[in-house]
Design an enzyme around this catalytic site. Structure first.
Site, PDB file in Angstrom:
ATOM      1  N   HIS A  44     -79.169 -77.169  61.524  1.00  9.92           N
ATOM      2  CA  HIS A  44     -78.570 -78.387  62.065  1.00  9.92           C
ATOM      3  C   HIS A  44     -78.292 -78.218  63.551  1.00  9.92           C
ATOM      4  CE1 HIS A  44     -77.469 -78.805  57.786  1.00  9.92           C
ATOM      5  NE2 HIS A  44     -77.552 -80.100  58.035  1.00  9.92           N
ATOM      6  N   ALA A  89     -83.882 -52.962  56.601  1.00 10.90           N
ATOM      7  CA  ALA A  89     -83.088 -53.568  55.537  1.00 10.90           C
ATOM      8  C   ALA A  89     -81.783 -54.127  56.084  1.00 10.90           C
ATOM      9  CB  ALA A  89     -82.801 -52.531  54.460  1.00 10.90           C
TER      10      ALA A  89
END
Length: 117
Positions: A44, A89
């Site tokens: 947004h 990771a």
């Protein structure tokens, strides 16, 4: 949502690819996506104080050939990951990643260059 997969792509368990239905996620050849990776294509604009989530936007994601994305990583909208790169990771990738680098962290940043051959 349109997801294109190249050849020899491995996607781990509990990986989520989601966002706006008009989004495009392009995954190249020889890509390894570890478990619990999240790839998001919707976001947004910043709204008003009364409603901070303003107008919605769609931004595709491109993962080029030979990329390895480590477990639990988050790939945010509009990101392109250069070929031969490794996402450590747990990383949060919020901007483009060059080719043949290792990135890690929150937000992800280049840790080192990787050999090209």
């Amino acid at each position: 949502m349109y997801v294109s997969l190249g050849e020899n792509v491995w996607v781990g368990a509990f990986t989520f690819i989601g966002g706006n239905p008009s989004a495009h996620v392009q995954i190249g050849n020889n890509v390894d996506i570890a478990p619990k990776v999240t790839i998001i294509t919707g976001t947004h604009q910043l709204g008003t104080p009364q409603q901070r989530a303003g107008l919605g936007e769609t931004r595709g994601v491109i993962i080029n050939d030979g990329v390895w994305i480590g477990a639990g990583s988050l790939i945010l909208p509009g990101v392109s990951i250069g070929g031969g790169s490794v996402i450590a990771a747990g990383s949060v990738v919020n901007r483009d990643v060059p080719e043949n680098v290792l990135v890690a962290g929150v937000p992800a940043r280049v840790i080192k260059d990787l050999p090209e051959s």
